[in-house]
Design an enzyme around this catalytic site. Structure first.
Site, PDB file in Angstrom:
ATOM      1  N   GLY A   1       0.839  -1.211   0.000  1.00  0.00           N
ATOM      2  CA  GLY A   1       0.000   0.000   0.000  1.00  0.00           C
ATOM      3  C   GLY A   1       0.870   1.256   0.000  1.00  0.00           C
ATOM      4  O   GLY A   1       0.662   2.176  -0.790  1.00  0.00           O
ATOM      5  N   HIS A   2       1.877   1.281   0.897  1.00  0.00           N
ATOM      6  CA  HIS A   2       2.776   2.438   0.950  1.00  0.00           C
ATOM      7  C   HIS A   2       3.566   2.558  -0.358  1.00  0.00           C
ATOM      8  O   HIS A   2       3.767   3.651  -0.888  1.00  0.00           O
ATOM      9  CB  HIS A   2       3.789   2.291   2.088  1.00  0.00           C
ATOM     10  CG  HIS A   2       3.177   2.213   3.449  1.00  0.00           C
ATOM     11  ND1 HIS A   2       3.166   1.050   4.192  1.00  0.00           N
ATOM     12  CD2 HIS A   2       2.563   3.150   4.205  1.00  0.00           C
ATOM     13  CE1 HIS A   2       2.585   1.286   5.345  1.00  0.00           C
ATOM     14  NE2 HIS A   2       2.197   2.544   5.391  1.00  0.00           N
TER      15      HIS A   2
END
Ligand code: PAF
Length: 284
Positions: A33-34
């Site tokens: 996600g990051h």
């Protein structure tokens, strides 16, 4: 890739970055996600500046501040891998110098849903994001849609405080089971992880209903609730269907874009997820 550990070092290194800068604020324990935020920032800006800081003021008393996963070496390798130009990774006393007493609060948006379950959480988020914007002076800030209420709070503070930072919301990244990626997934046992897929399944079921024309708020909430409640290890905190901008709960027939969101505990983990239900332009 430069690494800054003090505000002064960060300001000096930031001043060397020519062109547009995309900021990706994180609390570390970096996952796909990051990384997707970093890739989007790199695609849209000349440089990516990532911050890694487990912010104590956004954890309510009794929450997992001390236990929050920390993995500096792997995080720095991930940043390098994603083409980050500068990582700011300060100790607590750099961001909260002795005697610091100023906080940022965006008002009502902070007190409902996540704010009601986690008192003070959004004031902590708003305060640290304002400080990170002040130190890094980015062109754009990149935040995940998984934390939909956080995204609204940050958009509001950037607008209200005239910060001149464009806040960019990015899609939720999911595991194969549908489980939204989160650093807190690390707390899940195998059994909890398998059952936690019910969050996205419930949201998808309601979304399918919505796309088929279902508009009753209570029925849409109930569909999500039933799917999750069928999991023996799930403890539902809330299932909400609210106006996408104000987060006021919807009642009766839904006629505007709405945010369907959930918070559920599985053992030590408290998970959140959401889906935006958009009213097609033809039926507005
Ligand atoms: O979403 C997070 O990881 C945090 O809330 C943030 C935005 C980095 C502020 O500490």
């Amino acid at each position: 890739m430069l690494i800054a550990r003090s505000v002064e070092e960060c300001r000096e290194a930031r001043a060397q970055l020519v062109g547009t800068v995309g900021l990706v604020p994180t609390m570390g324990a970096l996952h796909e996600g990051h990384r997707s935020l970093m890739r989007r920032a790199l695609a849209e800006c000349d440089h990516v500046l990532a911050t890694i800081f487990v912010n104590p003021t956004q954890f309510a008393p009794g929450e997992d501040f001390a236990a929050y996963p920390r993995s500096e070496e792997a995080d720095l390798a991930a940043c390098e891998d994603e083409g980050v130009s500068l990582v700011f990774i300060p100790p607590v006393e750099e961001m909260y110098p002795e005697g610091a007493s100023t906080t940022v609060s965006v008002g009502e948006l902070s007190t409902i849903l996540e704010g009601a379950s986690r008192p003070g959480h959004f004031d902590g988020v708003a305060t640290i994001v304002t400080k990170l914007f002040a130190v890094t002076t980015p062109t754009r800030g990149y935040f995940g849609q998984k934390d939909a209420q956080q995204l609204l709070v940050i958009r509001r503070l950037a607008r209200d405080l005239l910060l001149g930072v464009e806040v960019v919301g990015c899609p939720i990244i999911r595991e194969e089971s549908g489980l939204a990626m989160s650093s807190r997934n690390a707390y899940l046992t195998d059994e909890e992880r398998a059952q936690a897929a019910a969050l996205s399944r419930g949201l998808r079921t309601a979304e399918t209903g919505w796309l088929g024309g279902l508009r009753d708020a209570a029925t849409l909430r109930q569909m999500v609730h039933d799917e999750i409640a069928a999991q023996p290890l799930a403890r539902i905190d809330y299932v909400s269907l609210a106006d996408e901008e104000t987060l006021a709960e919807c009642d009766g027939r839904v006629t505007r874009d709405a945010l369907l969101s959930v918070a559920v505990r599985f053992g030590k983990a408290r998970l959140i997820d959401n889906a935006v239900l958009r009213v097609p332009p033809t039926s507005r």
